[in-house]
Design an enzyme around this catalytic site. Structure first.
Site, PDB file in Angstrom:
ATOM      1  N   CYS A  78      -0.680  49.338 162.365  1.00  0.00           N
ATOM      2  CA  CYS A  78      -1.248  50.652 161.918  1.00  0.00           C
ATOM      3  C   CYS A  78      -0.976  51.792 162.991  1.00  0.00           C
ATOM      4  CB  CYS A  78      -2.655  50.609 161.785  1.00  0.00           C
ATOM      5  SG  CYS A  78      -2.883  49.158 160.399  1.00  0.00           S
ATOM      6  N   HIS A 113      -4.345  55.022 153.780  1.00  0.00           N
ATOM      7  CA  HIS A 113      -3.545  54.780 154.982  1.00  0.00           C
ATOM      8  C   HIS A 113      -2.439  54.073 154.530  1.00  0.00           C
ATOM      9  CE1 HIS A 113      -3.257  52.683 158.719  1.00  0.00           C
ATOM     10  NE2 HIS A 113      -3.479  51.525 158.516  1.00  0.00           N
ATOM     11  N   CYS A 144      -7.101  51.812 165.513  1.00  0.00           N
ATOM     12  CA  CYS A 144      -6.800  50.389 165.965  1.00  0.00           C
ATOM     13  C   CYS A 144      -5.629  50.033 165.171  1.00  0.00           C
ATOM     14  CB  CYS A 144      -7.956  49.801 165.326  1.00  0.00           C
ATOM     15  SG  CYS A 144      -8.309  49.963 163.613  1.00  0.00           S
TER      16      CYS A 144
HETATM   17  C1  LIG Z   1      -5.535  48.656 161.375  1.00  0.00           C
HETATM   18  C2  LIG Z   1      -5.951  48.845 159.919  1.00  0.00           C
HETATM   19  O1  LIG Z   1      -5.813  49.735 159.562  1.00  0.00           O
HETATM   20  S1  LIG Z   1      -6.255  47.532 159.202  1.00  0.00           S
HETATM   21  C3  LIG Z   1      -6.417  48.237 157.418  1.00  0.00           C
HETATM   22  C4  LIG Z   1      -5.370  47.810 156.604  1.00  0.00           C
HETATM   23  N1  LIG Z   1      -5.764  47.859 155.273  1.00  0.00           N
HETATM   24  C5  LIG Z   1      -6.169  47.104 154.511  1.00  0.00           C
HETATM   25  O2  LIG Z   1      -6.318  45.889 154.986  1.00  0.00           O
HETATM   26  C6  LIG Z   1      -6.204  47.371 153.086  1.00  0.00           C
HETATM   27  C7  LIG Z   1      -7.711  47.105 152.575  1.00  0.00           C
HETATM   28  N2  LIG Z   1      -8.124  47.416 151.406  1.00  0.00           N
HETATM   29  C8  LIG Z   1      -7.655  46.668 150.186  1.00  0.00           C
HETATM   30  O3  LIG Z   1      -7.155  45.541 150.581  1.00  0.00           O
HETATM   31  C9  LIG Z   1      -8.123  47.250 148.956  1.00  0.00           C
HETATM   32  O4  LIG Z   1      -8.132  48.373 148.938  1.00  0.00           O
HETATM   33  C10 LIG Z   1      -9.392  46.219 148.387  1.00  0.00           C
HETATM   34  C11 LIG Z   1      -9.134  44.842 148.271  1.00  0.00           C
HETATM   35  C12 LIG Z   1     -10.447  46.698 149.391  1.00  0.00           C
HETATM   36  C13 LIG Z   1      -9.933  47.103 147.007  1.00  0.00           C
HETATM   37  O5  LIG Z   1      -8.807  46.760 146.198  1.00  0.00           O
HETATM   38  P1  LIG Z   1      -9.160  46.969 144.564  1.00  0.00           P
HETATM   39  O6  LIG Z   1      -9.906  46.337 144.124  1.00  0.00           O
HETATM   40  O7  LIG Z   1      -7.807  47.056 143.992  1.00  0.00           O
HETATM   41  O8  LIG Z   1      -9.643  48.388 144.735  1.00  0.00           O
HETATM   42  P2  LIG Z   1      -9.891  49.622 143.635  1.00  0.00           P
HETATM   43  O9  LIG Z   1      -9.219  51.121 144.092  1.00  0.00           O
HETATM   44  O10 LIG Z   1      -9.407  49.081 142.139  1.00  0.00           O
HETATM   45  O11 LIG Z   1     -11.328  49.789 143.434  1.00  0.00           O
HETATM   46  C14 LIG Z   1     -12.253  48.834 142.852  1.00  0.00           C
HETATM   47  C15 LIG Z   1     -13.445  49.353 142.350  1.00  0.00           C
HETATM   48  O12 LIG Z   1     -14.130  50.271 143.311  1.00  0.00           O
HETATM   49  C16 LIG Z   1     -14.334  51.625 142.996  1.00  0.00           C
HETATM   50  N3  LIG Z   1     -14.180  52.620 144.016  1.00  0.00           N
HETATM   51  C17 LIG Z   1     -13.264  52.541 144.945  1.00  0.00           C
HETATM   52  N4  LIG Z   1     -13.708  53.465 145.908  1.00  0.00           N
HETATM   53  C18 LIG Z   1     -14.721  54.113 145.545  1.00  0.00           C
HETATM   54  C19 LIG Z   1     -15.686  54.931 145.830  1.00  0.00           C
HETATM   55  N5  LIG Z   1     -15.412  55.765 147.082  1.00  0.00           N
HETATM   56  N6  LIG Z   1     -16.828  55.439 145.184  1.00  0.00           N
HETATM   57  C20 LIG Z   1     -17.229  54.470 144.248  1.00  0.00           C
HETATM   58  N7  LIG Z   1     -16.311  53.670 143.677  1.00  0.00           N
HETATM   59  C21 LIG Z   1     -15.302  53.491 144.192  1.00  0.00           C
HETATM   60  C22 LIG Z   1     -13.201  51.735 141.988  1.00  0.00           C
HETATM   61  O13 LIG Z   1     -13.199  52.968 141.099  1.00  0.00           O
HETATM   62  C23 LIG Z   1     -12.895  50.560 141.311  1.00  0.00           C
HETATM   63  O14 LIG Z   1     -14.044  50.413 140.096  1.00  0.00           O
HETATM   64  P3  LIG Z   1     -13.538  49.538 138.869  1.00  0.00           P
HETATM   65  O15 LIG Z   1     -13.221  48.218 139.179  1.00  0.00           O
HETATM   66  O16 LIG Z   1     -14.859  50.071 138.028  1.00  0.00           O
HETATM   67  O17 LIG Z   1     -12.273  50.539 138.281  1.00  0.00           O
END
Ligand SMILES: CC(=O)SCCNC(=O)CCNC(=O)[C@H](O)C(C)(C)COP(=O)(O)OP(=O)(O)OC[C@H]1O[C@@H](n2cnc3c(N)ncnc32)[C@H](O)[C@@H]1OP(=O)(O)O
Length: 436
Positions: A99, A392, A422
């Protein structure tokens, strides 16, 4: 603070950032559903060069990165040079630091300028979570190699007979640590527990991030540094990040179930960064070259540092490890900074880092220092929101942070900014930037 503590070439030139640009960031499988990272990278570099009206012959080098690599184009940097009409003589290579990839690209161009090898360079990164190198199982991959070597029908049938149905299923790339198998989300859960970061605190940071990012867009703060990009050729355009929730409400966050530790966890889809597509780039020059070409300088790289820790526990503590090194190299302390831009991989990870910045115990035990880095003034922290809202696209985030910080410093009339992130592998990056 001394003028000595700023990166310079042998001729006394500072490392100038002349411009930064990014595509709008889009959630996985939305606006850029079928657009590969390479196309996003080409788009942003092309637009940046057009806007600056720079003679492409002036460019010496392009360093770019892509965390999720496409096997058919492993050197994304070179493909960008070849695909944007730059002279074929422009040197180009790709870097990978998870990242913190575009931080690494900026460091490489800076080092090349310091060495006097480059006067004008482009650094950046692009990632797509929608166009992925879907692989095959290890068993199937091995069998395909064996099949190639098999000489008789009998040998081939034997290889096929050893495959099971599950061996034939496609394997997407994992957002997980190779050596531990832990996903980044699992690590965020670990960090929430180790550092006592509550669900409410995580949701509050995510809500803050979305609200500030929505405000930044409303006030037009991002319109210059974010281009309009095509969605799919001839199908439409996207001119804003599409993950930001203008109507973010804490009640909405509280309803969500934890994703990574369903029973005892606190990391949800809302307090984690979404999987995102996008690209970002910066144009860098030696100070005298920028002046000779008549470009207004946005700011300077004052110092930078990378850090590395173990991967089994609280791996995403990079900012707390790299920041003190970068501050020392810049000859400043935390209180001298006007802005602090920290990559929000997960709210739990960002808050754990904020907490450890202020901890004497952490400083003594983990950093080998007498006192804490310092308490972060939250009025200076991610003032236009962070990755929780913007999203991201792994390799693009560093260049986004650098550009956004320098533009914000400029709006505030100057000063110093820290940008820090990070990264997987226990890595961390921190840059101290100075407004021009
Ligand atoms: C060094 C680094 O940077 S490490 C980081 C690397 N990045 C990662 O690891 C990515 C991490 N994120 C992920 O893997 C994914 O985003 C997850 C698994 C957390 C979630 O994935 P998904 O389930 O596909 O997310 P999705 O966008 O569908 O959201 C799920 C629900 O939360 C809700 N939601 C998401 N954000 C918000 C918010 N800000 N407020 C309210 N509700 C929200 C969505 O509307 C959705 O609701 P629904 O099921 O009723 O439609």
């Amino acid at each position: 603070m001394s003028e000595q503590n700023i990166l310079k070439t042998i001729n006394g030139d500072r490392i100038a950032i002349v411009s930064g640009l990014r595509t709008p960031f889009a959630k996985q499988a939305t606006a850029y559903h079928h657009v590969p990272a390479l196309d996003l990278g080409k788009t942003v570099v092309n637009e940046m060069l057009e806007r600056l009206n720079i003679d492409k012959k002036e460019i010496d080098q392009l360093v770019f990165g892509q965390v999720v690599q496409m096997p058919e184009a492993p050197n994304i940097a070179r493909e960008i040079v070849l695909g944007t009409g730059m002279p074929v003589s422009v040197d180009a290579y790709s870097v990978s630091r998870a990242c913190a990839t575009s931080f690494q690209a900026v460091a490489n161009v800076a080092e090349s300028i310091i060495a006097g090898h480059t006067a004008v360079g482009i650094a950046g990164g692009a990632d797509s979570s929608s166009v992925l190198p879907i692989g095959v199982s290890k068993k199937l991959a091995g069998s395909l190699v064996d099949l190639n070597k098999a000489r008789t029908l009998g040998q081939r049938l034997k290889i096929f007979s050893q495959l099971r149905l599950k061996d034939l299923l496609p394997v997407p790339p994992a957002v997980a640590e190779y050596s531990t198998g832990l996903s980044m989300g699992d690590t965020a859960e670990q960090m929430a527990k180790t550092h006592g970061i509550s669900r409410e605190e995580q949701d509050a940071l995510a809500h803050r991030s979305h609200s500030l990012a929505a405000k930044a867009w409303d006030e037009g703060l991002l319109s210059q540094e974010v281009m309009t990009a095509h969605v799919e050729p001839y199908k439409g355009f996207i001119d804003k990040d599409n993950n930001i929730r203008a109507n973010s409400s804490l009640e909405g966050y509280a309803k969500l179930r934890p994703v990574f530790d369903r029973k005892h966890g606190s990391v949800t889809a809302a307090n984690a960064t979404p999987l995102t597509d996008g690209a970002a780039a910066v144009l860098m020059m030696s100070e005298s070259k920028a002046k000779a070409l008549g470009y207004e300088i946005l700011g300077y790289v004052r110092s930078y540092a990378f850090s590395a820790i173990g991967v089994h526990e609280d791996m995403l503590m990079g900012p707390a490890h790299s920041t003190p090194l970068a501050l020392d190299r810049a000859g400043i302390e935390l209180k001298d900074l006007d802005l602090i831009e920290m990559h929000e991989a997960f709210a739990a990870q960002a808050l754990a880092n904020v907490k450890m910045f202020a901890s004497d115990k952490f400083a003594k035990e983990k950093l080998g220092r007498n006192k804490a880095i310092g308490e972060i003034d939250m009025d200076k922290f991610n003032v236009n929101g962070g990755s929780l809202a913007y999203g991201h696209p792994f390799a693009a985030t560093g260049a986004r942070l650098i550009t956004q910080s320098l533009n914000e410093l400029k709006r505030r009339g100057g000063g110093l900014a820290l940008t820090t992130a990070c990264a997987a592998g226990g890595l961390g990056a921190a840059f101290v930037l100075e407004s021009a």
